[in-house]
Design an enzyme around this catalytic site. Structure first.
Site, PDB file in Angstrom:
ATOM      1  N   ILE A  25     -10.168  -8.041  10.344  1.00 47.64           N
ATOM      2  CA  ILE A  25     -10.239  -9.483  11.112  1.00 47.64           C
ATOM      3  C   ILE A  25     -10.884  -9.794  12.058  1.00 47.64           C
ATOM      4  CG2 ILE A  25      -8.267 -11.265  11.659  1.00 47.64           C
ATOM      5  CD1 ILE A  25      -6.144  -9.793   9.926  1.00 47.64           C
ATOM      6  N   SER A  65      -9.688   3.215  17.019  1.00 47.85           N
ATOM      7  CA  SER A  65      -9.442   4.920  16.720  1.00 47.85           C
ATOM      8  C   SER A  65      -9.437   5.458  15.145  1.00 47.85           C
ATOM      9  CB  SER A  65      -8.189   4.298  16.928  1.00 47.85           C
ATOM     10  OG  SER A  65      -7.212   3.677  17.151  1.00 47.85           O
ATOM     11  N   SER A  76       2.027 -11.967  12.851  1.00 46.07           N
ATOM     12  CA  SER A  76       2.422 -11.200  11.457  1.00 46.07           C
ATOM     13  C   SER A  76       3.139 -12.494  10.130  1.00 46.07           C
ATOM     14  CB  SER A  76       2.081 -10.037  11.069  1.00 46.07           C
ATOM     15  OG  SER A  76       2.392  -9.421   9.719  1.00 46.07           O
ATOM     16  N   TYR A  96       6.145  -1.751  12.731  1.00 45.74           N
ATOM     17  CA  TYR A  96       5.208  -2.265  12.948  1.00 45.74           C
ATOM     18  C   TYR A  96       5.588  -3.575  12.889  1.00 45.74           C
ATOM     19  CZ  TYR A  96       1.807  -5.661  11.407  1.00 45.74           C
ATOM     20  OH  TYR A  96       0.963  -6.314  10.990  1.00 45.74           O
ATOM     21  N   LYS A 133       5.445  -6.382  16.287  1.00 44.77           N
ATOM     22  CA  LYS A 133       4.576  -8.140  16.737  1.00 44.77           C
ATOM     23  C   LYS A 133       5.857  -9.263  16.742  1.00 44.77           C
ATOM     24  CE  LYS A 133       0.664  -7.113  14.988  1.00 44.77           C
ATOM     25  NZ  LYS A 133      -0.899  -7.311  16.018  1.00 44.77           N
ATOM     26  N   ARG A 152       2.691 -13.515  -3.834  1.00 42.57           N
ATOM     27  CA  ARG A 152       1.767 -13.375  -2.168  1.00 42.57           C
ATOM     28  C   ARG A 152       0.705 -14.338  -2.014  1.00 42.57           C
ATOM     29  NH1 ARG A 152       5.608 -10.812  -2.031  1.00 42.57           N
ATOM     30  NH2 ARG A 152       5.460  -8.227  -0.800  1.00 42.57           N
TER      31      ARG A 152
HETATM   32  N1  UFG Z   1       0.682  -4.008  -4.332  1.00 40.33           N
HETATM   33  C1  UFG Z   1       1.139  -2.861  -5.007  1.00 40.33           C
HETATM   34  N2  UFG Z   1      -0.067  -1.986  -5.506  1.00 40.33           N
HETATM   35  C2  UFG Z   1      -0.727  -1.351  -4.799  1.00 40.33           C
HETATM   36  C3  UFG Z   1      -0.434  -1.866  -3.223  1.00 40.33           C
HETATM   37  C4  UFG Z   1       0.625  -3.001  -3.049  1.00 40.33           C
HETATM   38  O1  UFG Z   1       1.150  -3.633  -6.808  1.00 40.33           O
HETATM   39  O2  UFG Z   1      -0.893  -0.417  -4.703  1.00 40.33           O
HETATM   40  C5  UFG Z   1       1.750  -4.582  -3.964  1.00 40.33           C
HETATM   41  C6  UFG Z   1       3.322  -4.605  -3.010  1.00 40.33           C
HETATM   42  O3  UFG Z   1       4.119  -4.154  -3.839  1.00 40.33           O
HETATM   43  C7  UFG Z   1       3.393  -5.879  -2.464  1.00 40.33           C
HETATM   44  C8  UFG Z   1       1.345  -6.648  -2.503  1.00 40.33           C
HETATM   45  O4  UFG Z   1       0.688  -5.548  -3.725  1.00 40.33           O
HETATM   46  O5  UFG Z   1       3.528  -6.987  -3.934  1.00 40.33           O
HETATM   47  C9  UFG Z   1       0.947  -7.028  -1.492  1.00 40.33           C
HETATM   48  O6  UFG Z   1       1.191  -5.628  -0.820  1.00 40.33           O
HETATM   49  P1  UFG Z   1       0.446  -5.582   0.204  1.00 40.33           P
HETATM   50  O7  UFG Z   1       0.483  -3.938   0.776  1.00 40.33           O
HETATM   51  O8  UFG Z   1      -1.083  -5.702  -0.430  1.00 40.33           O
HETATM   52  O9  UFG Z   1       0.662  -6.029   0.979  1.00 40.33           O
HETATM   53  P2  UFG Z   1       2.573  -6.712   2.197  1.00 40.33           P
HETATM   54  O10 UFG Z   1       2.552  -8.776   1.476  1.00 40.33           O
HETATM   55  O11 UFG Z   1       3.061  -6.119   1.728  1.00 40.33           O
HETATM   56  O12 UFG Z   1       2.558  -6.804   3.418  1.00 40.33           O
HETATM   57  C10 UFG Z   1       1.401  -7.424   3.949  1.00 40.33           C
HETATM   58  C11 UFG Z   1       0.684  -6.755   5.190  1.00 40.33           C
HETATM   59  C12 UFG Z   1       1.371  -6.412   6.234  1.00 40.33           C
HETATM   60  C13 UFG Z   1       2.734  -7.742   6.583  1.00 40.33           C
HETATM   61  C14 UFG Z   1       2.970  -8.206   5.247  1.00 40.33           C
HETATM   62  C15 UFG Z   1       3.748  -9.127   5.763  1.00 40.33           C
HETATM   63  O13 UFG Z   1       0.338  -5.473   5.194  1.00 40.33           O
HETATM   64  O14 UFG Z   1       1.173  -5.514   7.606  1.00 40.33           O
HETATM   65  O15 UFG Z   1       1.886  -8.544   5.191  1.00 40.33           O
HETATM   66  O16 UFG Z   1       3.465 -10.920   6.625  1.00 40.33           O
HETATM   67  F1  UFG Z   1       3.637  -6.743   7.201  1.00 40.33           F
END
Ligand code: UFG
Length: 336
Positions: A12, A34, A124, A148, A152, A230
């Protein structure tokens, strides 16, 4: 006057620096490298066709941070630096509390020393926890499901307390939904550090044949197609949101939270099918068990950002897919 961008070589941060520089703003980037690489500086410069000052600085080192403020005439700060892996935070909570909290407190103290009172903070949507029905509005009660997320949440509270005691300050708390996509040039995009956590890097690896299959976590949720929903947002829209937030803190006082999302939800399967259609690729996938801690539906209410910041996401899901794919193809096998 210079804008300090901490963590400016991350996903970002780097796109926001591009957006700021394209609007004629002067930036200085600090990053401890890092979870990022130095070549992102070259990539930013190739996109904007200008030099950008970069300093390798560890924000836990207050003396080093002070030197940055001595060297540059900083008027405001956009603070991205911080660890962001949910899984790692569960395994190493102290690392997360130490790094994310102390670096931000150091930043506030040094800003105070140099009379810099304008801050845009990278929060977040995770701070909404899982107790609310979408769309999620900024005024909802907050909670966070993992260390994490709690860093935040704690930082939002610290920043609110700080502004309550220092009313001439102005801080914007930016709550991101699910950023994907990349810069149109294909020169800049997400470079996951180690094994990726998020969906798009896994999807790209499966689309390219780098991995055999994309695993979809859960196909039996109470949604139209059984997969989670999402609010995916293009990284350049997110970057633009930071520029608007910066203008806001430059003119106003107080501490305000803003959602950065599109206000529209797509399921994981929707994303896969859109990607396949617009890139003419096939994504092999399998539906596996639900992932612990996943929220079923996460969608932003974007009214506040629209009315207060004058910001609205412009890119559509298909743009996010096309741009992610272009970026992936320029850097093939991009995990660092
Ligand atoms: N997913 C899969 N397969 C994968 C990875 C993710 O099916 O290999 C699914 C997850 O289960 C979820 C969706 O894709 O349903 C989105 O997952 P992400 O990990 O991309 O994102 P999240 O919504 O879980 O998390 C994001 C940010 C976090 C933050 C969160 C809440 O990555 O940092 O939104 O705002 F905390």
């Amino acid at each position: 006057m210079t804008i300090l961008v901490t963590g400016g070589l991350g996903f970002i941060g780097s796109h926001t620096v591009v957006e700021l520089m394209e609007q004629g703003r002067d930036c200085v980037i600090i990053d401890n490298l890092s979870k990022s690489t130095l070549n992102v500086v070259d990539r930013i410069e190739a996109v904007v066709q200008k030099k950008v000052p970069f300093l390798k600085v560890e924000m836990l080192d207050k003396i080093a941070l002070r030197e940055v403020f001595k060297a540059y005439n900083i008027s405001s700060v956009i603070h991205f630096a911080g660890y962001k892996s949910v899984g790692e935070s569960v395994k190493q909570p102290l690392l997360y509390y130490q790094n994310n909290l102390i670096s931000t407190i150091n930043l506030l103290e040094i800003m105070q020393e140099f009379d810099v009172k304008k801050l845009v903070f990278s929060s977040s949507a995770t701070v909404y926890g899982d107790a609310h029905l979408p769309p999620l509005k900024e005024g909802l009660a907050l909670s966070a499901p993992n260390p994490y997320g709690r860093t935040k949440l704690m930082l939002e509270e610290i920043l609110r307390d700080f502004v309550a005691a220092n009313t001439e300050w102005s801080i914007a708390l930016m709550r991101y939904f699910n950023p994907i996509g990349a810069h149109k040039s294909g020169l800049l995009g997400e470079m996951p550090y180690g094994t990726p956590n998020n969906l798009m890097p896994h999807l790209l690896n499966a689309a390219s044949g780098e991995t055999e299959k994309l695993q979809i976590f859960g196909g039996d949720y109470n949604t139209e197609d059984g997969s989670c929903i999402r609010d995916f947002i293009h990284i350049m829209d997110l970057a633009d949101g930071h520029v608007k937030a910066l203008q806001y803190v430059e003119e106003d006082f107080g501490c305000e939270a803003f959602n950065l999302g599109t206000g529209v939800g797509y399921s994981v399967l929707n994303l896969i099918h859109t990607f396949e259609a617009v890139t003419a690729t096939k994504i092999p996938y399998e539906i596996v068990d639900r992932r612990d801690g996943d929220i079923v539906i996460s969608i932003a209410d974007v009214e506040k950002a629209t009315t207060v910041l004058g910001w609205k996401a412009k890119y559509r899901l298909k743009d996010m897919c096309i741009d992610s794919w272009r970026w992936y193809q320029t850097v093939k096998g991009y995990t660092i």
